[in-house]
Motif scaffolding. Structure first.
Motif, PDB file in Angstrom:
ATOM      1  N   ALA A  12       0.823  -1.208   0.000  1.00 27.98           N
ATOM      2  CA  ALA A  12       0.000   0.000   0.000  1.00 27.98           C
ATOM      3  C   ALA A  12       0.858   1.260   0.000  1.00 27.98           C
ATOM      4  N   ILE A  13       1.966   1.248   0.721  1.00 30.91           N
ATOM      5  CA  ILE A  13       2.873   2.397   0.728  1.00 30.91           C
ATOM      6  C   ILE A  13       3.358   2.692  -0.685  1.00 30.91           C
ATOM      7  N   LEU A  14       3.803   1.673  -1.380  1.00 27.25           N
ATOM      8  CA  LEU A  14       4.297   1.873  -2.747  1.00 27.25           C
ATOM      9  C   LEU A  14       3.176   2.330  -3.675  1.00 27.25           C
ATOM     10  N   ALA A  15       1.983   1.793  -3.480  1.00 29.12           N
ATOM     11  CA  ALA A  15       0.870   2.126  -4.371  1.00 29.12           C
ATOM     12  C   ALA A  15       0.362   3.547  -4.154  1.00 29.12           C
ATOM     13  N   LYS A  16       0.401   4.034  -2.916  1.00 33.31           N
ATOM     14  CA  LYS A  16      -0.248   5.297  -2.583  1.00 33.31           C
ATOM     15  C   LYS A  16       0.703   6.477  -2.406  1.00 33.31           C
ATOM     16  N   LEU A  17       1.966   6.218  -2.108  1.00 33.53           N
ATOM     17  CA  LEU A  17       2.841   7.302  -1.673  1.00 33.53           C
ATOM     18  C   LEU A  17       4.051   7.539  -2.561  1.00 33.53           C
ATOM     19  N   LEU A  18       4.303   6.702  -3.535  1.00 36.01           N
ATOM     20  CA  LEU A  18       5.489   6.856  -4.378  1.00 36.01           C
ATOM     21  C   LEU A  18       5.266   7.991  -5.382  1.00 36.01           C
ATOM     22  N   VAL A  19       6.192   8.949  -5.385  1.00 32.00           N
ATOM     23  CA  VAL A  19       6.038  10.156  -6.203  1.00 32.00           C
ATOM     24  C   VAL A  19       7.321  10.403  -6.986  1.00 32.00           C
ATOM     25  N   ARG A  20       7.177  10.788  -8.258  1.00 30.99           N
ATOM     26  CA  ARG A  20       8.311  11.135  -9.101  1.00 30.99           C
ATOM     27  C   ARG A  20       8.404  12.646  -9.238  1.00 30.99           C
ATOM     28  N   GLN A  21       9.580  13.191  -8.920  1.00 31.77           N
ATOM     29  CA  GLN A  21       9.847  14.614  -9.089  1.00 31.77           C
ATOM     30  C   GLN A  21      11.204  14.766  -9.771  1.00 31.77           C
ATOM     31  N   GLY A  22      11.197  15.139 -11.056  1.00 36.22           N
ATOM     32  CA  GLY A  22      12.447  15.214 -11.795  1.00 36.22           C
ATOM     33  C   GLY A  22      13.117  13.853 -11.823  1.00 36.22           C
ATOM     34  N   ASP A  23      14.376  13.794 -11.383  1.00 39.60           N
ATOM     35  CA  ASP A  23      15.078  12.513 -11.360  1.00 39.60           C
ATOM     36  C   ASP A  23      15.003  11.848  -9.989  1.00 39.60           C
ATOM     37  N   ARG A  24      14.105  12.313  -9.162  1.00 39.09           N
ATOM     38  CA  ARG A  24      13.940  11.719  -7.829  1.00 39.09           C
ATOM     39  C   ARG A  24      12.631  10.940  -7.747  1.00 39.09           C
ATOM     40  N   LEU A  64      10.466   9.529  -4.615  1.00 39.04           N
ATOM     41  CA  LEU A  64      10.422   9.596  -3.158  1.00 39.04           C
ATOM     42  C   LEU A  64       9.047   9.209  -2.641  1.00 39.04           C
ATOM     43  N   LEU A  65       8.981   8.946  -1.363  1.00 39.52           N
ATOM     44  CA  LEU A  65       7.716   8.649  -0.707  1.00 39.52           C
ATOM     45  C   LEU A  65       7.168   9.916  -0.074  1.00 39.52           C
ATOM     46  N   ALA A  66       5.920  10.228  -0.376  1.00 33.59           N
ATOM     47  CA  ALA A  66       5.268  11.396   0.208  1.00 33.59           C
ATOM     48  C   ALA A  66       4.944  11.132   1.673  1.00 33.59           C
ATOM     49  N   PRO A  67       4.896  12.171   2.504  1.00 31.25           N
ATOM     50  CA  PRO A  67       4.591  11.978   3.924  1.00 31.25           C
ATOM     51  C   PRO A  67       3.193  11.440   4.199  1.00 31.25           C
ATOM     52  N   GLY A  68       2.257  11.652   3.265  1.00 32.76           N
ATOM     53  CA  GLY A  68       0.900  11.161   3.432  1.00 32.76           C
ATOM     54  C   GLY A  68       0.174  11.176   2.105  1.00 32.76           C
ATOM     55  N   ILE A  69      -0.992  10.569   2.066  1.00 36.16           N
ATOM     56  CA  ILE A  69      -1.744  10.477   0.819  1.00 36.16           C
ATOM     57  C   ILE A  69      -2.236  11.857   0.375  1.00 36.16           C
ATOM     58  N   ASP A  70      -2.728  12.622   1.326  1.00 34.32           N
ATOM     59  CA  ASP A  70      -3.379  13.889   0.987  1.00 34.32           C
ATOM     60  C   ASP A  70      -2.553  15.091   1.436  1.00 34.32           C
ATOM     61  N   GLY A  71      -2.429  16.089   0.545  1.00 35.48           N
ATOM     62  CA  GLY A  71      -1.911  17.380   0.929  1.00 35.48           C
ATOM     63  C   GLY A  71      -0.427  17.617   0.758  1.00 35.48           C
ATOM     64  N   PHE A  72       0.316  16.645   0.270  1.00 38.67           N
ATOM     65  CA  PHE A  72       1.766  16.802   0.194  1.00 38.67           C
ATOM     66  C   PHE A  72       2.318  16.839  -1.228  1.00 38.67           C
ATOM     67  N   VAL A  73       1.477  16.601  -2.204  1.00 36.50           N
ATOM     68  CA  VAL A  73       1.920  16.612  -3.600  1.00 36.50           C
ATOM     69  C   VAL A  73       1.089  17.639  -4.356  1.00 36.50           C
ATOM     70  N   ARG A  74       1.788  18.565  -5.038  1.00 36.21           N
ATOM     71  CA  ARG A  74       1.135  19.624  -5.794  1.00 36.21           C
ATOM     72  C   ARG A  74       1.733  19.677  -7.193  1.00 36.21           C
ATOM     73  N   PRO A  75       1.111  20.418  -8.101  1.00 38.92           N
ATOM     74  CA  PRO A  75       1.653  20.481  -9.472  1.00 38.92           C
ATOM     75  C   PRO A  75       3.086  20.995  -9.534  1.00 38.92           C
ATOM     76  N   ASP A  76       3.484  21.847  -8.578  1.00 35.99           N
ATOM     77  CA  ASP A  76       4.833  22.415  -8.634  1.00 35.99           C
ATOM     78  C   ASP A  76       5.840  21.662  -7.777  1.00 35.99           C
ATOM     79  N   GLY A  77       5.428  20.543  -7.200  1.00 36.99           N
ATOM     80  CA  GLY A  77       6.370  19.764  -6.415  1.00 36.99           C
ATOM     81  C   GLY A  77       5.702  19.009  -5.277  1.00 36.99           C
ATOM     82  N   MET A  78       6.499  18.565  -4.333  1.00 40.88           N
ATOM     83  CA  MET A  78       6.002  17.776  -3.212  1.00 40.88           C
ATOM     84  C   MET A  78       6.730  18.185  -1.932  1.00 40.88           C
ATOM     85  N   ILE A  79       6.198  17.759  -0.811  1.00 43.05           N
ATOM     86  CA  ILE A  79       6.841  17.942   0.481  1.00 43.05           C
ATOM     87  C   ILE A  79       7.459  16.602   0.891  1.00 43.05           C
TER      88      ILE A  79
END
Length: 350
Positions: free
Chosen positions: A147-159, A161-176
């Protein structure tokens, strides 16, 4: 079919048990664990944050479950896991709501998860399942990892990473990105358990991010990081750029995973070492942008992380006068120190 599956899971669990027994050997003194259970673990298995209105977090459940595996306490582990699974599990995925409030009618006001809690719980289940030959724990860990891999894995440029949570941490201009959510010994365990899965790449990308996410003239990690769409890393403009209560876990997890000599820890060692000649305790945090420091000292638990990283030994202090978070850090450093001593040099990670 179900009985055959259970048998195969048991064989797999027992096969890994011999490998992990030394890593799960109890630290030399169980006194702090006994006190921790008495002060912070309710009979039903809920861990209370005494410094924050007696709420509970998925993080705290994971901390205590890890402790139970280290102290060979399957009965407490069962209570912790039962309460966590029953109360915090999200209905839409095999992850966990991050916060439980004991007062009022709405005990879970925010359904969002927290990556560190999810990872700690999954790691604890894997450790417990392997140590005690409990295939149902091993299976639950596998479900959470998936579930972690399915819900939290995020691509940003050549990175990646895992987002801190499902909601609120990924935006069009990047992630937290939260560096302290990178539980490196857990990532190593997941990659070893599933060598053909994405976990090895996630582990390596996370380690790269920890090496890159250092800021200011002090070159220290901070509690929260913004990753732009090209993969650039910045201090999060919406939060104080501090090496503090969250980021203190970065050196703990790096050391615990066998990376105590990693260059990423050099600035942390310099920062903490600078206070040793004066005999004064390090402050609880520093603003990496302005150099402002906390007007109060780091807690016993935070200071024990410094001891661990600088000397390889955790503090031997009691948790009697410490709150939930300081007590958790103190016991976790004691476990980490013990587990690192029991692993040969060849087991250290790249």
């Amino acid at each position: 079919m179900a009985s055959r599956r259970s048998a195969l899971l048991l064989i797999a669990a027992l096969g890994f048990q011999a490998v992990t027994m030394s890593a799960c050997a109890a630290p030399s003194s169980p006194k702090n664990w006994t006190a921790y259970k008495s002060r912070f673990v309710l009979p039903e298995g809920r861990v209370v944050d005494t410094g924050n209105g007696n709420v509970s977090h998925s993080e705290g459940q994971g901390f205590a479950m890890i402790m139970a595996t280290a102290y060979d306490d399957p009965d407490t582990f069962k209570k912790l896991w039962s309460w966590t699974d029953k109360t915090l599990s999200r209905p839409d995925t095999r992850l966990f709501r991050w916060r439980y409030v004991p007062t009022g009618d709405l005990h879970i006001p925010d359904p969002n998860n927290a990556l560190d809690g999810d990872m700690l719980i999954a790691w604890a289940l894997l450790r417990g399942g392997e140590r005690w030959g409990r295939p149902e724990y091993v299976q639950a860990s596998a479900e959470i990892r998936k579930a972690i891999l399915a819900k939290l894995l995020v691509r940003q440029g050549d990175r990646t990473l895992l987002a801190p949570g499902i909601d609120g941490f990924v935006r069009p201009d990047g992630m937290i990105f939260n560096p302290s959510y990178a539980v490196m010994p857990a990532l190593d365990a997941f990659a070893a358990r599933e060598p053909r899965s994405p976990w090895l790449g996630v582990r390596d990308q996370t380690l790269r991010a920890l090496r890159d996410a250092r800021f200011g003239t002090v070159d220290l990690p901070v509690d929260w990081v913004r990753v732009d769409s090209a993969g650039g890393m910045w201090t999060d403009p919406d939060r104080p750029p501090r090496f503090g209560f969250d980021a203190v876990r970065v050196p703990l997890y790096l050391y615990w995973s066998g990376r105590g000599g990693d260059a990423a820890l050099d600035p942390v060692k310099r920062w903490w070492s600078s206070f040793r000649p004066t005999g004064k305790p390090a402050p609880a945090w520093i603003d990496v942008r302005t150099g402002e420091v906390a007007p109060f000292a780091a807690s016993v638990g935070m200071a024990s992380v410094a001891d661990l990283v600088l000397t390889g030994r955790a503090a031997t202090a009691s948790i009697d006068n410490e709150d939930y978070y300081s007590s958790s850090l103190l016991i976790l450093t004691q476990i980490a120190a013990q587990e690192r001593r029991e692993r040969p040099a060849s087991a250290r990670k790249p």
